[in-house]
Design a protein around this motif. Sequence first.
Motif, mmCIF file in Angstrom:
data_model
loop_
_atom_site.group_PDB
_atom_site.id
_atom_site.type_symbol
_atom_site.label_atom_id
_atom_site.label_comp_id
_atom_site.label_asym_id
_atom_site.label_seq_id
_atom_site.Cartn_x
_atom_site.Cartn_y
_atom_site.Cartn_z
ATOM 1 N N LEU A 164 0.827 -1.213 0.000
ATOM 2 C CA LEU A 164 0.000 0.000 0.000
ATOM 3 C C LEU A 164 0.860 1.260 0.000
ATOM 4 O O LEU A 164 0.483 2.273 -0.570
ATOM 5 N N LEU A 165 2.022 1.177 0.640
ATOM 6 C CA LEU A 165 2.924 2.328 0.631
ATOM 7 C C LEU A 165 3.548 2.500 -0.749
ATOM 8 O O LEU A 165 4.020 3.571 -1.087
ATOM 9 N N GLY A 166 3.600 1.430 -1.518
ATOM 10 C CA GLY A 166 4.225 1.501 -2.829
ATOM 11 C C GLY A 166 5.555 0.781 -2.859
ATOM 12 O O GLY A 166 6.403 1.075 -3.691
ATOM 13 N N ALA A 167 5.759 -0.150 -1.946
ATOM 14 C CA ALA A 167 7.012 -0.906 -1.921
ATOM 15 C C ALA A 167 6.698 -2.390 -2.012
ATOM 16 O O ALA A 167 5.621 -2.825 -1.627
ATOM 17 N N GLU A 168 7.683 -3.137 -2.521
ATOM 18 C CA GLU A 168 7.474 -4.574 -2.597
ATOM 19 C C GLU A 168 8.194 -5.239 -1.432
ATOM 20 O O GLU A 168 9.302 -4.853 -1.073
ATOM 21 N N CYS A 169 7.542 -6.214 -0.826
ATOM 22 C CA CYS A 169 8.152 -6.901 0.306
ATOM 23 C C CYS A 169 8.308 -8.381 -0.040
ATOM 24 O O CYS A 169 7.349 -9.042 -0.417
ATOM 25 N N ILE A 170 9.554 -8.866 0.041
ATOM 26 C CA ILE A 170 9.828 -10.273 -0.272
ATOM 27 C C ILE A 170 10.113 -10.999 1.030
ATOM 28 O O ILE A 170 10.816 -10.476 1.891
ATOM 29 N N ILE A 171 9.580 -12.198 1.179
ATOM 30 C CA ILE A 171 9.908 -13.003 2.351
ATOM 31 C C ILE A 171 10.893 -14.083 1.927
ATOM 32 O O ILE A 171 10.674 -14.774 0.940
ATOM 33 N N SER A 172 12.003 -14.167 2.646
ATOM 34 C CA SER A 172 12.993 -15.180 2.274
ATOM 35 C C SER A 172 13.305 -16.075 3.470
ATOM 36 O O SER A 172 13.064 -15.700 4.620
ATOM 37 N N GLY A 173 13.844 -17.264 3.159
ATOM 38 C CA GLY A 173 14.313 -18.159 4.211
ATOM 39 C C GLY A 173 13.205 -18.843 4.987
ATOM 40 O O GLY A 173 13.328 -19.036 6.194
ATOM 41 N N ILE A 174 12.145 -19.232 4.293
ATOM 42 C CA ILE A 174 11.084 -19.968 4.988
ATOM 43 C C ILE A 174 11.553 -21.412 5.189
ATOM 44 O O ILE A 174 11.854 -22.111 4.225
ATOM 45 N N SER A 175 11.620 -21.830 6.431
ATOM 46 C CA SER A 175 12.138 -23.173 6.728
ATOM 47 C C SER A 175 11.056 -24.217 6.440
ATOM 48 O O SER A 175 9.868 -23.880 6.383
ATOM 49 N N PRO A 176 11.470 -25.486 6.255
ATOM 50 C CA PRO A 176 10.475 -26.540 5.985
ATOM 51 C C PRO A 176 9.377 -26.576 7.039
ATOM 52 O O PRO A 176 8.196 -26.712 6.714
ATOM 53 N N ALA A 177 9.777 -26.409 8.304
ATOM 54 C CA ALA A 177 8.785 -26.466 9.387
ATOM 55 C C ALA A 177 7.743 -25.364 9.208
ATOM 56 O O ALA A 177 6.534 -25.600 9.336
ATOM 57 N N ILE A 178 8.235 -24.154 8.895
ATOM 58 C CA ILE A 178 7.305 -23.027 8.746
ATOM 59 C C ILE A 178 6.420 -23.232 7.523
ATOM 60 O O ILE A 178 5.212 -22.966 7.562
ATOM 61 N N ALA A 179 7.023 -23.734 6.440
ATOM 62 C CA ALA A 179 6.233 -23.984 5.234
ATOM 63 C C ALA A 179 5.100 -24.957 5.545
ATOM 64 O O ALA A 179 3.943 -24.741 5.153
ATOM 65 N N GLN A 180 5.440 -26.016 6.288
ATOM 66 C CA GLN A 180 4.416 -27.005 6.661
ATOM 67 C C GLN A 180 3.319 -26.361 7.492
ATOM 68 O O GLN A 180 2.134 -26.541 7.227
#
Lengths: 229, 131
Positions: A164-180
Motif C-alpha cells: 500500500l505504501l508503494g514498496a514490494e516486500c519479499i519473504i525469504s528463508g522460509i524453513s520446511p517447518a514453517i512452510a508445513q
Amino acid sequence: MSETYNIEKVKERISHIEDILASVAAGDMDARVNSETEDDLSGIEAAIDLLIDDLTDELKQREKMQKEVEDKLIKIQEQQKTIFQQQADLMELSSPVSKVWDNTLILPVIGTLDSQRTQIMMENLLEKIVETGCTISILDITGVPTVDTQVANHLLKTVTSARLLGAECIISGISPAIAQTIVHLGIDLSSIRTKATLQDAMIYAMKQNKLSENVKLQTLFTNPDENED
Amino acid sequence: MNTELHEKRIPIIKIGNFLIVSIQVDMHDKLAIQLQSQILEEIEKTGAKGVLIDISVLEMVDSFIGRMLSGMASMASIMDAAVVIVGMQPAVAITLVELGLEMPGVDTALNMEKGMEMLERRIKDEDYKLY
C-alpha cells in the motif's frame, strides 16, 4: 487508720501503674513501674514491667522486619525496572532494518516471533521504507524456528501494508517447518513473493532494480525532449 | 453548506498525460464523493491516461475513504486511466490493512516521482503492445 493509709497508698500505686501504661500506649517504651516495696501488688508491677519489656522487643523486631521487607521491595522494583528496560531494548534490537543496496532494505528476523514483536517489526519496516524511499524490502525469516496463525497473519499484513505504501516486500528463508505450518494452517501466501534464501532474494532485488533502471534509461532514450527539460 | 464545500474543492492539475490530485485537507465523506466525480469528469474532459493521487498529508483514512479510493481506481481503469496512490503513511497503511481494505487492484508508489515513473512505464508498455 493504717488501713485507710494503705488504701491511699495502693490507690497511688495503681494510678502510677495507670500512668506508666498510658505513657507506654503513647509510645514511650522506656517507661517502667519500678516498684521499690515488696508486697502482693509489687508482683503485678513486676509482671507489667516484664510485659512492657516483651512488647518493646516485639516492636523492635517488627520494625526491623518491616525495614527489611521495604528494602527488598525497593530492590525488586529496581529489578523490575531493569527488566522492562531490557525488554524495550530487546524489542528495539530485535528488528533492525538496514539498507543493504540501492533501493533495497533488509529486515533479518531471529528468534521466536510473537504478535507484539511482529507488530513492532511491521511499524519499524514501514517507517524505514518511507524514510529511505526504498521500493524493495526483504523480510528474512531464516532464524525463526516456528510461526503460528497470528504471526503468519501479521507477516501477511506487513507485506500488504508495504504494498500500500508503494514498496514490494519479499519473504525469504522460509524453513520446511514453517512452510508445513503455513500450509496446514491454510494461509495463502501465493500473493506474496517468497524466495528460498536471502541470496536469492538479494538477486531478485538487484534484477528488479536493474529492470526499473533500464526502463528509466529507455524513457530517457525515447523521449529526448523530456530529457532536455 | 454548498459554498463551504465549494471553498474546499481539491484542485486537479493536468500535466502532460496525467492528472495530479494532491489531497491537502482532511477528507470527509461528502468531499470524497465530490472528489470522485470531479476526477472522473476531468478524465473524460482531458482524456488523461493516468491519475496520481497524493495522500501523503492524510494522517487518517477511514473505511469510507479507503473504499472510495479503491473504487475510484476501478472506475478510472474502465475509463482507460490508471490510478496510482502516492505517499501513503505507514499508520494509514496499517489501518487500512487492519480494516481489511487491502486494495488489491490499486497501484501505489512511495512518492510522486516514483508514481510518475510507474505511469510512464505503464503507458509505454501499452504502446509497445499496440504496435
